[in-house]
Motif scaffolding. Structure first.
Motif, PDB file in Angstrom:
ATOM      1  N   GLN A  45     -60.959  57.228  44.103  1.00 37.08           N
ATOM      2  CA  GLN A  45     -60.593  57.887  45.352  1.00 37.08           C
ATOM      3  C   GLN A  45     -61.096  57.163  46.601  1.00 37.08           C
ATOM      4  N   SER A  46     -61.733  56.013  46.449  1.00 34.71           N
ATOM      5  CA  SER A  46     -62.194  55.252  47.610  1.00 34.71           C
ATOM      6  C   SER A  46     -60.998  54.784  48.428  1.00 34.71           C
ATOM      7  N   TRP A  47     -61.153  54.816  49.756  1.00 37.81           N
ATOM      8  CA  TRP A  47     -60.082  54.372  50.643  1.00 37.81           C
ATOM      9  C   TRP A  47     -60.175  52.868  50.867  1.00 37.81           C
ATOM     10  N   ILE A  48     -59.027  52.191  50.721  1.00 34.02           N
ATOM     11  CA  ILE A  48     -58.966  50.732  50.877  1.00 34.02           C
ATOM     12  C   ILE A  48     -57.816  50.388  51.818  1.00 34.02           C
ATOM     13  N   TYR A  49     -58.126  49.527  52.772  1.00 35.58           N
ATOM     14  CA  TYR A  49     -57.099  49.055  53.703  1.00 35.58           C
ATOM     15  C   TYR A  49     -56.587  47.695  53.228  1.00 35.58           C
ATOM     16  N   HIS A  50     -55.255  47.575  53.088  1.00 39.61           N
ATOM     17  CA  HIS A  50     -54.628  46.326  52.678  1.00 39.61           C
ATOM     18  C   HIS A  50     -54.028  45.662  53.909  1.00 39.61           C
ATOM     19  N   ALA A  51     -54.611  44.510  54.308  1.00 39.68           N
ATOM     20  CA  ALA A  51     -54.199  43.848  55.545  1.00 39.68           C
ATOM     21  C   ALA A  51     -52.743  43.389  55.493  1.00 39.68           C
ATOM     22  N   GLY A  52     -52.293  42.957  54.325  1.00 43.99           N
ATOM     23  CA  GLY A  52     -50.938  42.432  54.210  1.00 43.99           C
ATOM     24  C   GLY A  52     -49.862  43.440  54.535  1.00 43.99           C
ATOM     25  N   SER A  53     -50.067  44.687  54.111  1.00 45.64           N
ATOM     26  CA  SER A  53     -49.068  45.738  54.357  1.00 45.64           C
ATOM     27  C   SER A  53     -49.469  46.674  55.493  1.00 45.64           C
ATOM     28  N   ASP A  54     -50.642  46.411  56.095  1.00 47.40           N
ATOM     29  CA  ASP A  54     -51.136  47.223  57.208  1.00 47.40           C
ATOM     30  C   ASP A  54     -51.137  48.700  56.833  1.00 47.40           C
ATOM     31  N   SER A  55     -51.760  49.023  55.686  1.00 41.23           N
ATOM     32  CA  SER A  55     -51.751  50.409  55.215  1.00 41.23           C
ATOM     33  C   SER A  55     -53.034  50.725  54.455  1.00 41.23           C
ATOM     34  N   TRP A  56     -53.384  52.017  54.471  1.00 40.61           N
ATOM     35  CA  TRP A  56     -54.508  52.520  53.691  1.00 40.61           C
ATOM     36  C   TRP A  56     -53.990  53.093  52.378  1.00 40.61           C
ATOM     37  N   MET A  57     -54.786  52.960  51.336  1.00 42.80           N
ATOM     38  CA  MET A  57     -54.417  53.520  50.041  1.00 42.80           C
ATOM     39  C   MET A  57     -55.677  53.832  49.251  1.00 42.80           C
ATOM     40  N   ARG A  58     -55.542  54.672  48.241  1.00 42.70           N
ATOM     41  CA  ARG A  58     -56.648  54.924  47.328  1.00 42.70           C
ATOM     42  C   ARG A  58     -56.868  53.693  46.439  1.00 42.70           C
ATOM     43  N   ALA A  59     -58.098  53.521  45.989  1.00 40.90           N
ATOM     44  CA  ALA A  59     -58.393  52.390  45.116  1.00 40.90           C
ATOM     45  C   ALA A  59     -57.541  52.427  43.847  1.00 40.90           C
ATOM     46  N   GLU A  60     -57.236  53.634  43.366  1.00 47.26           N
ATOM     47  CA  GLU A  60     -56.431  53.756  42.160  1.00 47.26           C
ATOM     48  C   GLU A  60     -54.995  53.271  42.367  1.00 47.26           C
ATOM     49  N   GLY A  61     -54.593  53.115  43.639  1.00 46.47           N
ATOM     50  CA  GLY A  61     -53.256  52.625  43.928  1.00 46.47           C
ATOM     51  C   GLY A  61     -53.181  51.126  44.135  1.00 46.47           C
ATOM     52  N   VAL A  62     -54.323  50.427  44.071  1.00 41.71           N
ATOM     53  CA  VAL A  62     -54.347  48.974  44.248  1.00 41.71           C
ATOM     54  C   VAL A  62     -54.067  48.306  42.905  1.00 41.71           C
ATOM     55  N   GLN A  63     -53.005  47.520  42.853  1.00 48.02           N
ATOM     56  CA  GLN A  63     -52.576  46.928  41.591  1.00 48.02           C
ATOM     57  C   GLN A  63     -53.667  46.066  40.968  1.00 48.02           C
ATOM     58  N   ALA A  64     -54.419  45.352  41.797  1.00 46.75           N
ATOM     59  CA  ALA A  64     -55.441  44.437  41.278  1.00 46.75           C
ATOM     60  C   ALA A  64     -56.606  45.164  40.619  1.00 46.75           C
ATOM     61  N   LEU A  65     -56.703  46.476  40.825  1.00 44.98           N
ATOM     62  CA  LEU A  65     -57.817  47.242  40.258  1.00 44.98           C
ATOM     63  C   LEU A  65     -57.405  48.099  39.074  1.00 44.98           C
ATOM     64  N   LYS A  66     -56.148  47.993  38.656  1.00 45.75           N
ATOM     65  CA  LYS A  66     -55.672  48.776  37.515  1.00 45.75           C
ATOM     66  C   LYS A  66     -56.500  48.462  36.264  1.00 45.75           C
ATOM     67  N   GLY A  67     -56.976  49.519  35.610  1.00 48.94           N
ATOM     68  CA  GLY A  67     -57.745  49.347  34.382  1.00 48.94           C
ATOM     69  C   GLY A  67     -59.218  49.069  34.603  1.00 48.94           C
ATOM     70  N   LEU A  68     -59.628  48.866  35.835  1.00 50.86           N
ATOM     71  CA  LEU A  68     -61.027  48.547  36.121  1.00 50.86           C
ATOM     72  C   LEU A  68     -61.815  49.749  36.630  1.00 50.86           C
ATOM     73  N   LEU A  69     -61.117  50.723  37.186  1.00 57.88           N
ATOM     74  CA  LEU A  69     -61.773  51.889  37.764  1.00 57.88           C
ATOM     75  C   LEU A  69     -62.065  52.943  36.707  1.00 57.88           C
ATOM     76  N   PRO A  70     -63.039  53.848  36.968  1.00 60.75           N
ATOM     77  CA  PRO A  70     -63.283  54.948  36.030  1.00 60.75           C
ATOM     78  C   PRO A  70     -62.011  55.739  35.810  1.00 60.75           C
ATOM     79  N   SER A  71     -61.754  56.160  34.601  1.00 60.43           N
ATOM     80  CA  SER A  71     -60.508  56.852  34.280  1.00 60.43           C
ATOM     81  C   SER A  71     -60.539  58.278  34.780  1.00 60.43           C
ATOM     82  N   GLY A  72     -59.350  58.786  35.141  1.00 60.97           N
ATOM     83  CA  GLY A  72     -59.187  60.183  35.529  1.00 60.97           C
ATOM     84  C   GLY A  72     -59.906  60.520  36.817  1.00 60.97           C
ATOM     85  N   ARG A  73     -60.169  61.795  36.984  1.00 56.51           N
ATOM     86  CA  ARG A  73     -60.795  62.316  38.194  1.00 56.51           C
ATOM     87  C   ARG A  73     -62.246  62.709  37.931  1.00 56.51           C
ATOM     88  N   ASN A  74     -62.779  62.310  36.803  1.00 60.09           N
ATOM     89  CA  ASN A  74     -64.119  62.709  36.429  1.00 60.09           C
ATOM     90  C   ASN A  74     -65.146  61.820  37.102  1.00 60.09           C
TER      91      ASN A  74
END
Length: 249
Positions: free
Chosen positions: A38-67
């Motif tokens: 749920q960490s907020w991340i700003y992507h300079a290329g698309s000039d947008s904020w997104m959750r860390a779980e929405g960053v393609q480069a972090l898929k599979g690396l973050l803690p699973s689920g909402r726990n």
């Protein structure tokens, strides 16, 4: 031509922004436990904020689920946390608990670029606060659009709707994709009835903001009036003052 690396900025739990970081550094921060889904991340290329779980480069690396720990959980229906709202002037003097309660009574909405957010003449029942993006306030005059103001992050509009159900006085159009907080008149009424301290703090902050707008508008009006007078050759000679000086001399 070498590929330009992606750049990210992280809004951390200590309410600070960190970056720029490339993909590798971002992944290291995940392995060190600095980011949650749920960490907020700003992507300079698309000039947008997104959750860390929405960053393609972090898929599979973050803690699973909402726990995840309470510090990383989204609060309220907007998915926003009090710390994130600190960058908005209207909330600067509220406590975290007050902001959290306020966020339970607002709605987060997204508007695509070039879309109308409000239209002149339509029934007004809510105000909006810009979290991301840019919008313009304008009016149509003889088929031409006249720009009144440009609004960016932290600006708000439609606040009169909280007190008056009259028609909108101008159009507000999204210049870019926008994320907004929407506060309805009923929502504000609920805040006043159940949390008068929050309503008072919000109104005071809004009044200070509006006072700044009025001062800036008065200054622009004075400058425009003086410019018009000079352009038409209208000069008012201070005759009485000149005569008074001569009399004294």
């Amino acid at each position: 031509m070498p590929e330009v690396p992606e750049q990210f900025y992280v809004f951390a739990d200590d309410h600070q922004a960190y970056g720029p970081a490339d993909t590798k550094l971002l992944q290291e921060w995940v392995s060190q436990g600095h980011l949650s889904p749920q960490s907020w991340i700003y992507h300079a290329g698309s000039d947008s904020w997104m959750r860390a779980e929405g960053v393609q480069a972090l898929k599979g690396l973050l803690p699973s689920g909402r726990n995840v720990s309470g510090a990383h959980q989204a609060l309220g229906p907007t998915g926003l946390k009090a710390g994130q709202m600190r960058r908005i002037r209207l909330f600067a003097e509220m406590t975290d608990d007050q902001i959290d309660l306020f966020l339970e009574l607002v709605e987060k909405v997204k508007v695509r670029a070039f879309s109308a957010i409000v239209k002149r003449g339509e029934h007004a029942e809510s105000m909006y606060l810009i979290l991301e993006g840019e919008a313009r306030v304008s009016m149509q005059n003889d088929g031409k659009e006249e720009l009144i103001a440009t609004l960016t992050i932290g600006d708000f509009f439609g606040e009169v709707a909280l007190l008056d159900a009259g028609p909108r006085s101008a159009d507000v159009i999204a210049n870019k994709d926008c994320t907004l907080l929407k506060l309805t008149r009923d929502g504000f009424k609920s805040i006043m009835e159940t949390h008068s301290d929050i309503a008072a703090c919000f109104l005071m902050s809004m009044n200070r903001f509006l006072s700044d707008r009025i001062r800036a508008g008065n200054e622009r009006f004075t400058q425009a009036k003086n410019f018009a007078r000079r352009a038409t050759g209208e000069v008012t000679a201070p005759i009485s003052q000149m005569k008074w000086k001569r009399d004294v001399e």
